[in-house]
Design a protein around this motif. Structure first.
Motif, PDB file in Angstrom:
ATOM      1  N   VAL A   1       1.005  -0.749  -0.171  1.00 12.83           N
ATOM      2  CA  VAL A   1       0.289   0.099  -0.101  1.00 12.83           C
ATOM      3  C   VAL A   1       0.911   1.170  -0.010  1.00 12.83           C
ATOM      4  N   ARG A   2       0.742   2.081  -1.241  1.00 13.52           N
ATOM      5  CA  ARG A   2       2.359   3.458  -1.119  1.00 13.52           C
ATOM      6  C   ARG A   2       0.794   5.046  -0.289  1.00 13.52           C
TER       7      ARG A   2
ATOM      8  N   PHE B   1      -9.584   5.701   0.524  1.00 12.93           N
ATOM      9  CA  PHE B   1      -8.894   4.842  -0.568  1.00 12.93           C
ATOM     10  C   PHE B   1      -7.289   4.650   0.101  1.00 12.93           C
ATOM     11  N   ILE B   2      -6.882   3.304  -1.361  1.00 11.40           N
ATOM     12  CA  ILE B   2      -5.508   3.840  -1.025  1.00 11.40           C
ATOM     13  C   ILE B   2      -4.809   3.056  -2.482  1.00 11.40           C
ATOM     14  N   GLY B   3      -3.875   3.333  -2.753  1.00 12.75           N
ATOM     15  CA  GLY B   3      -2.926   3.062  -3.750  1.00 12.75           C
ATOM     16  C   GLY B   3      -2.414   1.540  -3.566  1.00 12.75           C
ATOM     17  N   THR B   4      -1.887   0.612  -4.490  1.00 13.58           N
ATOM     18  CA  THR B   4      -0.873   0.334  -4.273  1.00 13.58           C
ATOM     19  C   THR B   4      -0.365  -0.294  -5.309  1.00 13.58           C
ATOM     20  N   GLN B   5       1.131  -0.924  -5.439  1.00 10.82           N
ATOM     21  CA  GLN B   5       1.814  -1.719  -6.155  1.00 10.82           C
ATOM     22  C   GLN B   5       1.479  -2.878  -6.689  1.00 10.82           C
ATOM     23  N   GLY B   6       0.606  -2.526  -8.363  1.00  7.82           N
ATOM     24  CA  GLY B   6       0.250  -3.734  -8.833  1.00  7.82           C
ATOM     25  C   GLY B   6      -1.174  -4.324  -9.239  1.00  7.82           C
ATOM     26  N   GLY B   7      -2.089  -3.448  -8.060  1.00 10.80           N
ATOM     27  CA  GLY B   7      -3.365  -3.668  -7.340  1.00 10.80           C
ATOM     28  C   GLY B   7      -4.117  -2.407  -7.496  1.00 10.80           C
ATOM     29  N   GLY B   8      -4.179  -1.290  -8.157  1.00  7.85           N
ATOM     30  CA  GLY B   8      -4.100  -0.155  -8.634  1.00  7.85           C
ATOM     31  C   GLY B   8      -4.818   0.616  -7.135  1.00  7.85           C
ATOM     32  N   VAL B   9      -6.150   1.289  -7.642  1.00  4.78           N
ATOM     33  CA  VAL B   9      -7.181   1.301  -6.209  1.00  4.78           C
ATOM     34  C   VAL B   9      -8.314   0.501  -5.087  1.00  4.78           C
TER      35      VAL B   9
END
Length: 400
Positions: free
Chosen positions: A31-32, A43-51
């Motif tokens: 979770v970036r 809302f969370i932005g992830t590496q590889g999983g989008g939002v």
């Protein structure tokens, strides 16, 4: 007809081979970034999983990636008009006007689409920081068009952006410290007196205007009490990166570190203490605080998201539905059970074809699993990287 017959036979096979369905887990991921709207939906932005979005304070997550074509999300903000913006690595900026249900790429003028920081001012103007080569971009029309604003910005790798109550902008760069703009990004000037750590990863500003800067390479946290004119180091006991800083309504500070978990300060940064009970993933990339002073931590190496409702005294994993796990290995046992090896949160088992997963880490001290194998007797073998004093090969003779 002899030439057509093989085509007619193959068509059903080709069509069925192109149908894929994502399994329901394993849960977790990197979770970036974390943001919340006026209703405190997350809302969370992830590496590889989008939002992913949660409408119940993080208890459950759903993927909201309709229209997002770049799934490595480094920055996410909610503008004053409740539009959500996601900055991605390689895809630039995406905008959602319907709470994440659908997204549109908004890159007109954004010719360097590697966006790692986003911020808005009180007027709703948007600012995007990029990796080296781009600098800072500004949009005054809700993301429809962008212009590059780097006059005086001698470093174009902008890891962090912040805005104070006077709408002055601050940019934390990777190599040249902090820059300030008092004219809506038209011009920038360095403000680094006393700032001995030039590689910065995060910025935060409290209600009194004090600025906090988190540094890379174990250089700690710096504070300015005079709008950036002067900086002083703060005594935080970690030799690792400061990846995120968030401030509660009462002024308490939370700092997420790379490997040492979360630290808290109740005296404006003069002293810090670790607050990691229940925080089983200690590579913290992002931190956020809601209006109730609940703290959210986004972690690296597959740990996913955590929440604290008691000021960091204890943490709970909130990964239900969070599908962004870094799966490095898969194997099927003779009894049909499926095992997944993840990079950061160990091994998972599914006994229903991927519809549900359970963590099976009892005795598996090494959680960075790169390889899985099974013999004819059903004995399982996991090969893991050496991290935090654990690694090598592990065996399970009881189905995990």
């Amino acid at each position: 007809m002899k030439q057509l017959l093989p085509i007619l036979v193959l068509l059903p096979t080709l069509a069925s081979a192109q149908i894929w369905e994502q399994t329901n887990g394993p849960y977790g991921g990197d979770v970036r970034c974390i943001a919340m709207n006026a209703s405190e939906e997350l809302f969370i932005g992830t590496q590889g999983g989008g939002v992913l979005r949660s409408m119940d304070n993080g208890d459950n997550w759903i993927s909201v990636n309709n229209g997002i074509t770049a799934m490595d999300v480094w920055a996410i903000i909610v503008a004053p008009n409740d539009n959500v913006f996601a900055g991605t690595m390689g895809g630039g900026v995406f905008r959602s006007t319907d709470n994440g249900a659908t997204w549109t790429q908004v890159n007109d003028g954004l010719d360097w689409p590697f966006v790692i920081s986003l911020v808005h001012n009180s007027n709703g103007d948007l600012f995007a920081g990029t990796v080296e080569g781009g600098g800072v971009y500004r949009s005054t029309d809700n993301g429809d068009t962008w212009t590059v604003e780097i006059d005086g910005l001698t470093n174009t790798w902008v890891n962090a952006l912040a805005v104070n109550a006077s709408d002055e902008l601050f940019a934390g760069t990777f190599g040249n410290g902090v820059f300030q703009s008092t004219d809506n990004a038209d011009n920038w000037a360095p403000i680094n007196d006393g700032l001995t750590a030039p590689a910065l990863l995060c910025l935060a500003i409290n209600s009194g205007g004090d600025i906090f800067a988190g540094a890379d390479f174990g250089d700690g946290i710096f504070r300015s009490t005079d709008n950036g004119d002067n900086w002083s180091p703060l005594p935080i006991a970690t030799s690792n990166n400061i990846d995120g800083i968030a401030i509660a309504s009462n002024g308490d500070l939370y700092a997420g570190t790379y490997e040492d978990g979360m630290f808290k300060s109740v005296d404006n940064g003069d002293s810090w203490a670790p607050v990691n009970t229940g925080l089983t993933a200690t590579y913290v990339l992002s931190v956020a605080v809601n209006s109730s002073d609940q703290v959210f931590a986004g972690t690296y190496f597959g740990g996913g998201a955590f929440r604290s409702s008691d000021g960091g005294a204890s943490w709970n994993e909130i990964n239900t539905g969070l599908i962004a796990t870094d799966v490095r290995a898969l194997v099927t046992a003779p009894n049909g059970d499926l095992f997944a090896g993840t990079y950061g949160i160990g091994a998972y088992r599914s006994q229903d074809g991927g519809n549900s997963w359970q963590q099976v880490n009892n005795g598996l001290d090494a959680r960075y699993v790169r390889a899985l194998a099974v013999n004819a007797n059903g004995d399982l073998f996991a090969g893991a990287d050496w991290v935090n004093g654990a690694g090598g090969v592990y065996r399970s003779t009881d189905n995990g």
